[in-house]
Design an enzyme around this catalytic site. Sequence first.
Site, mmCIF file in Angstrom:
data_model
loop_
_atom_site.group_PDB
_atom_site.id
_atom_site.type_symbol
_atom_site.label_atom_id
_atom_site.label_comp_id
_atom_site.label_asym_id
_atom_site.label_seq_id
_atom_site.Cartn_x
_atom_site.Cartn_y
_atom_site.Cartn_z
ATOM 1 N N LYS A 1 16.963 0.609 -39.740
ATOM 2 C CA LYS A 1 17.083 -0.797 -40.148
ATOM 3 C C LYS A 1 16.009 -1.604 -39.434
ATOM 4 O O LYS A 1 15.522 -1.252 -38.356
ATOM 5 C CB LYS A 1 18.483 -1.350 -39.837
ATOM 6 C CG LYS A 1 18.891 -1.347 -38.353
ATOM 7 C CD LYS A 1 18.420 -2.537 -37.559
ATOM 8 C CE LYS A 1 18.848 -2.460 -36.093
ATOM 9 N NZ LYS A 1 18.256 -3.531 -35.251
ATOM 10 N N ASP B 1 25.635 -2.331 -34.380
ATOM 11 C CA ASP B 1 24.875 -2.075 -35.608
ATOM 12 C C ASP B 1 25.509 -1.009 -36.495
ATOM 13 O O ASP B 1 25.083 -0.832 -37.637
ATOM 14 C CB ASP B 1 23.444 -1.632 -35.267
ATOM 15 C CG ASP B 1 22.582 -2.775 -34.747
ATOM 16 O OD1 ASP B 1 22.927 -3.940 -35.015
ATOM 17 O OD2 ASP B 1 21.577 -2.496 -34.086
#
Length: 292
Positions: free
Chosen positions: A9, A136
């Site tokens: 990401k 996350d």
Amino acid sequence: MLRLRVPAKLNLALDVLSLRPDGYHEIQTVMQAVSIYDELVLRRRSERGVTLSSTLPFLPLDARNLAYRAAVAFFEEIGLSDYGIEISMKKHIPVGAGMGGGSANAAGVLLGLNRLYGAGLSMQRLSEIGLTLGADVPFCLLMGGAALACGIGERLTPLPSMPHCTLVVAKPRASISTPVLYRKYDECGTKTHPDCMALAREMGGSLRRVAGRCGNALEQAASLSVPMIAKMAQELRQKGALCAVMTGSGSAVFGVFSHNGTARAATAWMRREHPGCFVSLASPVERPAGEG
């Protein structure tokens, strides 16, 4: 046996709002999955316990590793003590980069074991387990797409992916730990406070408008410890990037390019200029059809 690819990401924008009583920082961030993948193989075995292997020899292969802890947490959740699982990780996402490699591995393990053992845990429950491992992990469970994340990163609002573009990701050799970075941030503050809500509204629209909203409140503090962060970002802008920003807590930076040829030329130049550093092309990854 089950094979999975888990994407990295990038934090297109990240703002630090306040310090919470529990010691964590309240943030807003817009995250986008990108086409740099780790590969996982999960294999049931007769010997009890978790066995973890990696293509990176310096990674811990015990409870210090998020993938290992994810497996243990999964089996505790389903109440299975007599288990044996072998997890092999082929690493391509750089470590200490702010690209969520450890979180992506943990997410892949949770999703894979849920499928391999037919446990039927909901995405909501997997996200709750994932949050105990790292902020996350819930985003990484989406396996693609973009989202606005608030709180410590756990409150997710899915967004359209960023417009078609080519990304160049570059990581200095040095990294900085997240706790150290936040302490530095608290000491020096920042002049940069990107408007994550404005970026969220732009996602899926004009690439130039999206790029114009990218930014990272932590980048100034990180560059004090790792000056190469600011240098690489400047070089990407000089090579034609619409913007160049540090992702997460660093130390990787990414440049957003509207033209693939320009991005490829910038990648070749960065690799010559910074031998031994991670430099890679990437593109936004959409969320799998029917999910999220």
